[in-house]
Write a protein that holds these residues in place. Structure first.
Motif, PDB file in Angstrom:
ATOM      1  N   ILE A  13      -8.504   1.692   5.867  1.00  0.00           N
ATOM      2  CA  ILE A  13      -7.386   1.334   4.992  1.00  0.00           C
ATOM      3  C   ILE A  13      -7.793   1.436   3.524  1.00  0.00           C
ATOM      4  O   ILE A  13      -7.073   1.992   2.698  1.00  0.00           O
ATOM      5  CB  ILE A  13      -6.895  -0.094   5.322  1.00  0.00           C
ATOM      6  N   LEU A  57       0.829  -1.208   0.000  1.00  0.00           N
ATOM      7  CA  LEU A  57       0.000   0.000   0.000  1.00  0.00           C
ATOM      8  C   LEU A  57       0.866   1.262   0.000  1.00  0.00           C
ATOM      9  O   LEU A  57       0.541   2.254  -0.648  1.00  0.00           O
ATOM     10  CB  LEU A  57      -0.942   0.006   1.213  1.00  0.00           C
ATOM     11  N   ARG A  68       0.321   2.787  -3.483  1.00  0.00           N
ATOM     12  CA  ARG A  68      -0.751   3.760  -3.318  1.00  0.00           C
ATOM     13  C   ARG A  68      -0.353   4.952  -2.473  1.00  0.00           C
ATOM     14  O   ARG A  68      -1.158   5.858  -2.269  1.00  0.00           O
ATOM     15  CB  ARG A  68      -1.988   3.102  -2.674  1.00  0.00           C
ATOM     16  N   GLY A  69       0.844   4.936  -1.922  1.00  0.00           N
ATOM     17  CA  GLY A  69       1.282   6.068  -1.120  1.00  0.00           C
ATOM     18  C   GLY A  69       0.620   6.186   0.245  1.00  0.00           C
ATOM     19  O   GLY A  69       0.669   7.239   0.861  1.00  0.00           O
ATOM     20  N   SER A  70      -0.021   5.106   0.730  1.00  0.00           N
ATOM     21  CA  SER A  70      -0.593   5.160   2.081  1.00  0.00           C
ATOM     22  C   SER A  70       0.551   5.215   3.090  1.00  0.00           C
ATOM     23  O   SER A  70       1.518   4.475   2.960  1.00  0.00           O
ATOM     24  CB  SER A  70      -1.436   3.924   2.380  1.00  0.00           C
ATOM     25  N   THR A 126      -0.878   2.813   8.358  1.00  0.00           N
ATOM     26  CA  THR A 126      -1.371   1.488   7.964  1.00  0.00           C
ATOM     27  C   THR A 126      -0.877   0.396   8.921  1.00  0.00           C
ATOM     28  O   THR A 126      -1.638  -0.501   9.262  1.00  0.00           O
ATOM     29  CB  THR A 126      -0.968   1.117   6.527  1.00  0.00           C
ATOM     30  N   LEU A 158      -3.028   0.501  11.935  1.00  0.00           N
ATOM     31  CA  LEU A 158      -4.344  -0.079  11.670  1.00  0.00           C
ATOM     32  C   LEU A 158      -4.256  -1.608  11.577  1.00  0.00           C
ATOM     33  O   LEU A 158      -5.152  -2.318  12.016  1.00  0.00           O
ATOM     34  CB  LEU A 158      -4.924   0.506  10.380  1.00  0.00           C
ATOM     35  N   PHE A 159      -3.140  -2.107  11.026  1.00  0.00           N
ATOM     36  CA  PHE A 159      -2.996  -3.561  10.938  1.00  0.00           C
ATOM     37  C   PHE A 159      -2.822  -4.198  12.318  1.00  0.00           C
ATOM     38  O   PHE A 159      -3.240  -5.334  12.517  1.00  0.00           O
ATOM     39  CB  PHE A 159      -1.843  -3.931   9.993  1.00  0.00           C
ATOM     40  N   LEU A 193      -8.116   5.043   2.591  1.00  0.00           N
ATOM     41  CA  LEU A 193      -6.795   5.662   2.483  1.00  0.00           C
ATOM     42  C   LEU A 193      -6.085   5.234   1.212  1.00  0.00           C
ATOM     43  O   LEU A 193      -5.380   6.012   0.579  1.00  0.00           O
ATOM     44  CB  LEU A 193      -5.930   5.271   3.684  1.00  0.00           C
ATOM     45  N   ALA A 194      -6.271   3.965   0.837  1.00  0.00           N
ATOM     46  CA  ALA A 194      -5.506   3.431  -0.286  1.00  0.00           C
ATOM     47  C   ALA A 194      -6.147   3.763  -1.616  1.00  0.00           C
ATOM     48  O   ALA A 194      -5.469   3.892  -2.625  1.00  0.00           O
ATOM     49  CB  ALA A 194      -5.369   1.917  -0.148  1.00  0.00           C
ATOM     50  N   GLY A 195      -7.476   3.901  -1.628  1.00  0.00           N
ATOM     51  CA  GLY A 195      -8.121   3.960  -2.910  1.00  0.00           C
ATOM     52  C   GLY A 195      -8.766   5.251  -3.319  1.00  0.00           C
ATOM     53  O   GLY A 195      -8.602   5.701  -4.447  1.00  0.00           O
TER      54      GLY A 195
END
Lengths: 365, 333
Positions: free
Chosen positions: B309, A135, A139-141, A146, A149-150, B312-314
């Motif tokens: 998530i 990601l 996607r630059g998250s 992240t 959150l995981f 944020l990602a999409g």
């Protein structure tokens, strides 16, 4: 203002971290004093609890093993310029990898099982770090958010898997079926009776080997060079023809694999020998403190892991002997170690530089 | 019909669950616009929730609790400022350390002071910040219960009596803070400078404006907002402090901030959306669905995080943070 002179190496790598830790302990001591307890007595209980007996020392080594893996996981990502806050969740998922290998092969000799535990734990830890890595790369998250959150997702997910799927019928507490004794990683006390009932097991040698391997990977391999280049200057790295997104993903995978090894120590070790609810117990977060205190270098990480191992074991003894000082006091001290060594590293560095600058200019005269 | 009334109730809890998120998100907005990343929002929420509940439990006065809550957030912001502005340390690490500190200290001090496993004593009646009833809200509510045949009359009555009236003073403050933030940020000289210090601190420094002072001012506003958010958690939404009661809201607020691209009005919408997901999560527990049957509670608990998530990602396109955010400012020597 006197000119800033670079500090001698021993001051930079040994004295400064030591002073920072000392500062954390002094403030921790003041807090203990503020709630009306004797900090010196507390310190004495902690030291005796951690090193005073073979059993205590064995527990210290057991926690040290966890913290070496978690500390290296944070350190590796840090060299690539990333902040992996996810070892807690990655270690938790690693436990699933270990138990999924252990249960079908239950009863095989531990010498055959041990390497399989390592593969299983590392693979699942890597998987849990792979997704935030992808990601971030594609996607630059932001990796910090992240991975946090995981961690938050790992808890209910494992909660479900352990309590609804892995728990055998008739067992009351939330845990998987046990691994048979012959398949578990033997404890140190099986070879050296000195360690008493302590759960330290052969995984500690894997941890020590990993420290050496980490040094080779980061400072001696081509991959490590590219990784450190990425950490220092991403733009230059791209112009050098290195794929940044590939580097990010691979680094996160290795980082997660390292975190997953925490599970080998617990789930595959003779102390627990099964997958237990919340077995990681914050070790992944302690890894952050260990990595910063150890300056993301294997020697530093090893020493910091011993310190935090002793702190954890001593803290548990403390909570047992002085009920008004809970385990949370240790979390507070860990927080201050992160603060002083990680974020406020310059607070003592600047006065020290002045001090040493004065010495060296006096010698020059 | 029943659907609409259920909806009003869900929206009511949406508002309750959004408020701490919104306050934390606006708090983060000020500091990140000024160039300081604040991962420590989670710790500030938790710390101020504890401060507010502990002070209220001891004094019996929720306003002293509010002051204590903001005070704790101030102290945390002070440490964060010292580390990241004066000592030019790593802001992410400083924030993580503050989160640890809050988790450890609140549990430790809570146990030492009150001896209830880290909880504060339960707060009752006037010790909490209670709902404010608007004029005729009770009458309209009673009217809504009786006028069940005319939805056109009943729905506005429900909305007035359930949603608009009967909220907490901090709730009204949080909603007021959104236009206020938009005004301060985009219509005042202070706001212009605040945005500039997050984009190009050197330009401000050259113009003779103190980067350090401006960043500290931003951190003070951050502390006030997040302190009120934490206070809301422990003495308005709940009746006392429980360990780890911030429960990741500080992190979700940061995600919401990215999602809103560091702008106040979108921040309000995103926080309401997250609050709605959370409210839905409580509603969905234990309900039987058509095909899959009862969804395990753990999966419903995961839902907000997974959606965060995915969002944020999409779906946000490129979120571009303030340029100088996360980078300590070094004056040329």
């Amino acid at each position: 203002m006197s000119t800033r002179v670079p500090l001698p190496l021993w001051v930079d790598v040994a004295l400064l971290p030591l002073l920072n830790v000392l500062l954390a302990f002094i403030i921790g001591g003041l807090i203990v004093l503020a709630v009306g307890q004797n900090p010196l007595e507390a310190l004495n209980i902690m030291l005796t609890g951690a090193f005073g007996s073979g059993r205590g020392f064995g527990y210290t080594l057991y926690y040290t093993t966890d913290f070496i893996f978690a500390g290296l996981a944070v350190s590796l990502a840090y060299h690539a310029g990333m902040f992996n806050i996810g070892p807690e969740g990655q270690a938790y998922l690693g436990g699933l990898g270990v138990i999924l290998i252990a249960l079908p092969l239950n009863g095989m000799h531990w010498a055959l099982m041990f390497p399989l535990f390592i593969i299983g734990g590392a693979a699942f830890g890597a998987l849990w770090a792979l997704i935030p890595g992808v990601l971030q790369a594609k996607r630059g998250s932001h990796i910090v958010i992240t991975t946090i959150l995981f961690n938050l997702i790992a808890t209910p997910l494992m909660n479900f898997i352990i309590s609804r799927i892995l728990r055998p019928a008739g067992v009351q507490s939330d845990e998987s079926a046990p691994i048979e004794m012959i398949s578990r990683i033997p404890r140190l006390r099986d070879f050296i009776p000195f360690f008493g009932s302590a759960p330290a097991n052969l995984t500690i040698f894997v941890a020590i080997g990993t420290l050496v391997g980490f040094y080779w990977l980061v400072w001696r391999s081509k991959f490590g060079y590219a990784m450190r280049a990425l950490g220092h200057n991403p733009t230059a790295t791209r112009y050098a023809g290195i794929s940044i997104s590939k580097m990010i993903i691979i680094t996160m995978v290795i980082s997660g694999a390292l975190a997953g090894l925490v599970a080998v120590n617990h789930t595959g070790g003779a102390a627990e020998g099964r997958l237990i609810l919340n077995f990681v117990g914050g070790a992944g977060f302690v890894g952050i403190a260990v990595a910063f205190m150890g300056r993301a270098h294997p020697v530093g990480v090893g020493l910091a892991a011993i310190l935090f191992g002793a702190l954890t074991q001593g803290g548990l003894e403390l909570a047992f002997s002085m009920p008004s000082v809970t385990r949370d006091m240790i979390v507070t001290i860990q927080a201050m170690v992160i603060l002083f060594t990680g974020a406020m590293g310059d607070m003592l560095r600047i006065p020290l530089e002045r001090l040493f600058g004065r010495f060296s200019s006096a010698e020059a005269k | 019909m029943q659907f609409f009334f259920d909806m009003v109730l869900i929206l009511d809890s949406t508002i309750r669950l959004s408020i701490p998120l919104l306050l934390a998100c606006l708090a983060g907005l000020y500091s990140e616009r000024a160039g300081i990343v604040d991962i420590g929002l989670e710790g500030k929420l938790l710390g101020s929730a504890f401060g507010a509940a502990a002070a209220t439990a001891v004094t019996g006065n929720p306003w002293i609790g509010l002051l204590a809550g903001v005070g704790v957030a101030m102290a945390f912001s002070g440490i964060h400022g010292l580390a990241s502005i004066n000592l030019r340390g790593n802001q992410t690490i400083s924030g993580v350390a503050l989160n640890f500190l809050a988790a450890g200290l609140t549990a430790f001090l809570g146990q030492s002071w009150f001896g209830r496993g880290g909880e504060t004593p339960p707060l009752t009646g006037p010790q909490r910040l209670s709902p404010i009833q608007w004029p005729y809200a009770a009458e309209l509510g009673a009217f809504a219960d009786n006028a069940d045949n005319n939805p056109l009359l009943r729905i506005p009555a429900e909305i007035y009596s359930e949603l608009i009236s009967g909220q907490n003073i901090l709730t009204y403050f949080a909603f007021l803070a959104v236009p206020l933030t938009a005004f301060v940020l985009f219509r005042t000289r202070f706001g212009l400078r605040l945005r500039a210090v997050g984009e190009n601190p050197k330009a401000l420094d050259t113009a003779g404006i103190s980067v350090t002072l401006l960043r500290y001012q931003a951190l003070v506003i951050t502390a006030v907002l997040v302190g009120i958010g934490g206070t809301y958690l422990s003495i308005a939404q709940s009746a006392g402090f429980t360990p780890d009661m911030s429960n990741g809201r500080g992190y979700i607020a940061l995600a919401a901030l990215i999602f809103a691209k560091w702008r106040p009005w979108p921040a309000l919408l995103v926080c309401l959306l997250f609050g709605f997901l959370d409210a839905l999560q409580f509603r969905l527990q234990g309900i039987n669905f058509a095909v899959v049957g009862q969804v395990p509670v753990q999966f419903i608990q995961m839902l907000p995080y997974i959606l965060t998530i995915i969002l944020l990602a999409g779906f946000i396109g490129r979120a571009i943070a303030p340029k100088a955010s996360g980078i300590p400012y070094v004056k040329e020597r």
